[in-house]
Design a protein around this motif. Structure first.
Motif, mmCIF file in Angstrom:
data_model
loop_
_atom_site.group_PDB
_atom_site.id
_atom_site.type_symbol
_atom_site.label_atom_id
_atom_site.label_comp_id
_atom_site.label_asym_id
_atom_site.label_seq_id
_atom_site.Cartn_x
_atom_site.Cartn_y
_atom_site.Cartn_z
ATOM 1 N N GLN A 316 0.829 -1.201 0.000
ATOM 2 C CA GLN A 316 0.000 0.000 0.000
ATOM 3 C C GLN A 316 0.869 1.260 0.000
ATOM 4 O OE1 GLN A 316 -3.295 0.055 -0.413
ATOM 5 N NE2 GLN A 316 -3.129 2.292 -0.530
ATOM 6 N N ALA A 317 1.998 1.219 0.711
ATOM 7 C CA ALA A 317 2.928 2.361 0.708
ATOM 8 C C ALA A 317 3.536 2.556 -0.674
ATOM 9 C CB ALA A 317 4.022 2.150 1.752
ATOM 10 N N TYR A 318 3.829 1.447 -1.361
ATOM 11 C CA TYR A 318 4.362 1.550 -2.726
ATOM 12 C C TYR A 318 3.332 2.212 -3.649
ATOM 13 C CZ TYR A 318 5.451 0.099 -7.474
ATOM 14 O OH TYR A 318 5.670 0.097 -8.834
ATOM 15 N N LYS A 319 2.076 1.817 -3.539
ATOM 16 C CA LYS A 319 1.034 2.424 -4.376
ATOM 17 C C LYS A 319 0.876 3.909 -4.069
ATOM 18 C CE LYS A 319 -1.657 -1.841 -4.969
ATOM 19 N NZ LYS A 319 -2.971 -2.497 -4.730
ATOM 20 N N SER A 320 0.942 4.248 -2.783
ATOM 21 C CA SER A 320 0.812 5.654 -2.405
ATOM 22 C C SER A 320 1.983 6.474 -2.943
ATOM 23 C CB SER A 320 0.741 5.781 -0.882
ATOM 24 O OG SER A 320 -0.371 5.078 -0.366
ATOM 25 N N MET A 321 3.200 5.944 -2.851
ATOM 26 C CA MET A 321 4.365 6.658 -3.369
ATOM 27 C C MET A 321 4.307 6.778 -4.880
ATOM 28 S SD MET A 321 7.121 8.294 -2.883
ATOM 29 C CE MET A 321 7.468 7.981 -1.146
ATOM 30 N N ASN A 322 3.860 5.745 -5.557
ATOM 31 C CA ASN A 322 3.743 5.797 -7.018
ATOM 32 C C ASN A 322 2.729 6.873 -7.430
ATOM 33 O OD1 ASN A 322 4.539 4.061 -9.564
ATOM 34 N ND2 ASN A 322 2.374 4.504 -9.775
ATOM 35 N N HIS A 323 1.606 6.919 -6.728
ATOM 36 C CA HIS A 323 0.592 7.948 -7.022
ATOM 37 C C HIS A 323 1.128 9.346 -6.717
ATOM 38 C CE1 HIS A 323 -3.343 9.856 -7.362
ATOM 39 N NE2 HIS A 323 -3.129 10.413 -6.168
ATOM 40 N N PHE A 324 1.864 9.474 -5.612
ATOM 41 C CA PHE A 324 2.406 10.777 -5.222
ATOM 42 C C PHE A 324 3.407 11.291 -6.247
ATOM 43 C CE2 PHE A 324 6.127 12.709 -3.067
ATOM 44 C CZ PHE A 324 5.591 13.960 -2.848
ATOM 45 N N LEU A 325 4.339 10.446 -6.679
ATOM 46 C CA LEU A 325 5.355 10.891 -7.636
ATOM 47 C C LEU A 325 4.745 11.163 -9.008
ATOM 48 C CD1 LEU A 325 8.392 8.606 -6.705
ATOM 49 C CD2 LEU A 325 8.038 11.011 -6.159
ATOM 50 N N CYS A 326 3.776 10.356 -9.419
ATOM 51 C CA CYS A 326 3.102 10.622 -10.696
ATOM 52 C C CYS A 326 2.402 11.986 -10.657
ATOM 53 C CB CYS A 326 2.097 9.522 -11.001
ATOM 54 S SG CYS A 326 2.832 7.939 -11.491
ATOM 55 N N ALA A 327 1.709 12.265 -9.549
ATOM 56 C CA ALA A 327 1.019 13.545 -9.429
ATOM 57 C C ALA A 327 2.014 14.696 -9.330
ATOM 58 C CB ALA A 327 0.112 13.523 -8.203
ATOM 59 N N PHE A 328 3.133 14.473 -8.648
ATOM 60 C CA PHE A 328 4.137 15.528 -8.510
ATOM 61 C C PHE A 328 4.768 15.877 -9.857
ATOM 62 C CE2 PHE A 328 8.666 16.572 -7.913
ATOM 63 C CZ PHE A 328 8.534 17.768 -7.218
ATOM 64 N N ILE A 329 5.124 14.843 -10.640
ATOM 65 C CA ILE A 329 5.743 15.088 -11.946
ATOM 66 C C ILE A 329 4.740 15.729 -12.903
ATOM 67 C CG2 ILE A 329 6.828 13.965 -13.932
ATOM 68 C CD1 ILE A 329 7.871 11.845 -11.926
ATOM 69 N N ASP A 330 3.483 15.294 -12.817
ATOM 70 C CA ASP A 330 2.436 15.866 -13.675
ATOM 71 C C ASP A 330 1.885 17.184 -13.148
ATOM 72 O OD1 ASP A 330 2.493 14.084 -15.709
ATOM 73 O OD2 ASP A 330 0.835 12.853 -14.994
ATOM 74 N N ARG A 331 2.307 17.563 -11.925
ATOM 75 C CA ARG A 331 1.816 18.800 -11.291
ATOM 76 C C ARG A 331 0.299 18.774 -11.125
ATOM 77 N NH1 ARG A 331 5.481 23.379 -14.428
ATOM 78 N NH2 ARG A 331 7.465 22.263 -14.264
ATOM 79 N N VAL A 332 -0.170 17.650 -10.605
ATOM 80 C CA VAL A 332 -1.612 17.470 -10.422
ATOM 81 C C VAL A 332 -1.909 17.330 -8.931
ATOM 82 C CG1 VAL A 332 -3.588 16.002 -10.920
ATOM 83 C CG2 VAL A 332 -1.829 16.358 -12.664
ATOM 84 N N SER A 333 -2.791 18.130 -8.414
ATOM 85 C CA SER A 333 -3.345 18.031 -7.047
ATOM 86 C C SER A 333 -2.286 18.099 -5.953
ATOM 87 C CB SER A 333 -4.164 16.729 -6.881
ATOM 88 O OG SER A 333 -3.310 15.587 -6.922
ATOM 89 N N ILE A 334 -1.099 18.619 -6.250
ATOM 90 C CA ILE A 334 -0.085 18.802 -5.208
ATOM 91 C C ILE A 334 0.384 20.250 -5.299
ATOM 92 C CG2 ILE A 334 2.061 17.935 -4.201
ATOM 93 C CD1 ILE A 334 1.664 15.339 -5.488
ATOM 94 N N HIS A 335 -0.456 21.165 -4.933
ATOM 95 C CA HIS A 335 -0.152 22.586 -5.085
ATOM 96 C C HIS A 335 0.855 23.068 -4.046
ATOM 97 C CE1 HIS A 335 -3.432 22.712 -7.965
ATOM 98 N NE2 HIS A 335 -4.245 22.194 -7.063
#
Length: 345
Positions: A316-335
């Motif tokens: 579950q931590a791996y999935k959360s980190m994968n989602h976090f880095l994808c959103a960070f690189i795409d600049r989505v929902s991490i203002h």
């Protein structure tokens, strides 16, 4: 900081010793009238001490490099999305339970394959140590260049006859000869690797970057607390878990330049980046990785077998980190964690 200082000291000492010893070799061996003599006594001892100092400093830097290579944080970002949904029940033991639609699972084998290739890259070097040492020994011992290190100024021959007079060797001249052989052969090997092998045969790093693009996997590497590197491997075709026919079609599109480019920036081919992080990002990163770190420490404490595999908490931590880095690189929902990307000047 200490290791960089050690690396600087060892490099400076080696350059000074090499220049001094090579000048002594040329002046001593090619003098027509015997005027210049080799240092003796305390000077030779000082020369030996300086060699030991350079070796110790370089050894410390290499040990730190190996330690850093074994402890850095690496995360493989999987960009693949579920390709549809499947119907399942909440409880498999109750056939009468209501059917639910869940996304199809994404295969992990692409990430495992990329991680395996990354492990193989850890031993790749620009020079071949075995070949380099073999050629140096061949030149010094078999060809006979080691005889140039004799204290006799007239010994400019490379004959290996046992009947001839053989004077003692000077450590300064031996260091000069060894340095000349190593530096010359290293320069030749680097020119061959850069000009021929990597350009016309294979380039290991570029091949790994291409593999990441085909596998739709990016690599996020943190070598320091607030510094690291990023390989952008997001597929321009949206997905990589396809059959051979679709993969061939995607590669043809890239070859004919009828699709987007692989780079992170728009209309760019740049896929490798140096990353500077903020403390806020690092804190968020460590908060997500905390379950994995805790399980690792617990496994070392209890002596758990690695074959048991990761726990549900780590997955579950791996999935959360994968989602976090994808959103960070795409600049989505991490203002609260903005980032900027710029080309190297």
């Amino acid at each position: 900081m200490i290791t960089e200082f050690c690396s600087f000291i060892s490099t400076c000492v080696f350059i000074v010793l090499t220049v001094v010893s090579v000048l002594m070799l040329l002046l001593y061996k090619f003098q027509s009238v015997f005027i210049f003599t080799l240092p003796t006594g305390a000077s030779v001892i000082l020369f030996s001490v300086m060699i030991c100092l350079a070796f110790i400093c370089r050894a410390m830097q290499v040990i730190y490099l190996v330690w850093q290579q074994c402890t850095l944080d690496i995360f493989f970002v999987d960009w693949e999305k579920p390709n549809g949904v499947v119907m399942t029940t909440a409880l498999q033991q109750e056939p009468s339970a209501q059917l639910q639609s869940v996304p199809t699972p994404v295969s992990i084998w692409r990430v495992c394959f990329a991680a395996n290739e990354w492990n193989e890259l850890q031993t790749v070097r620009k020079l071949n140590p075995t070949l380099l040492l073999s050629i140096v020994l061949l030149l010094l011992s078999i060809v006979g260049l080691e005889h140039f290190a004799e204290v006799d100024p007239s010994s400019l021959h490379v004959t290996t006859s046992q009947d001839r007079y053989s004077a003692a060797h000077s450590i300064i001249l031996r260091f000069a000869l060894t340095s000349i052989c190593f530096l010359s052969l290293s320069a030749i090997m680097r020119l061959y690797m850069f000009g021929l092998y990597e350009r016309f045969y294979e380039h290991k790093i570029k091949q790994f970057v291409d593999l990441c693009s085909v596998a739709n996997v990016s690599v996020f590497v943190l070598s320091e607390e607030l510094f690291g590197h990023y390989i952008h491997g997001r597929s321009v075709h949206g997905r990589a878990d396809t059959d051979m026919q679709e993969m061939r079609s995607n590669l043809i599109k890239e070859q004919e330049d009828i699709c987007g480019k692989r780079g992170l920036l728009a209309d760019s081919d740049g896929q490798t980046f140096a990353v500077g992080l903020t403390k806020r990002f690092r804190a968020h990163y460590e908060a997500i990785m905390a379950p994995i770190q805790a399980e690792r420490v617990e496994g070392h404490t209890r002596g758990s077998r690695a074959g048991a595999g990761p726990s549900d908490r780590s997955i579950q931590a791996y999935k959360s980190m994968n989602h976090f880095l994808c959103a960070f690189i795409d600049r989505v929902s991490i203002h609260h964690l903005p980032h900027t990307t710029r080309k190297q000047v």
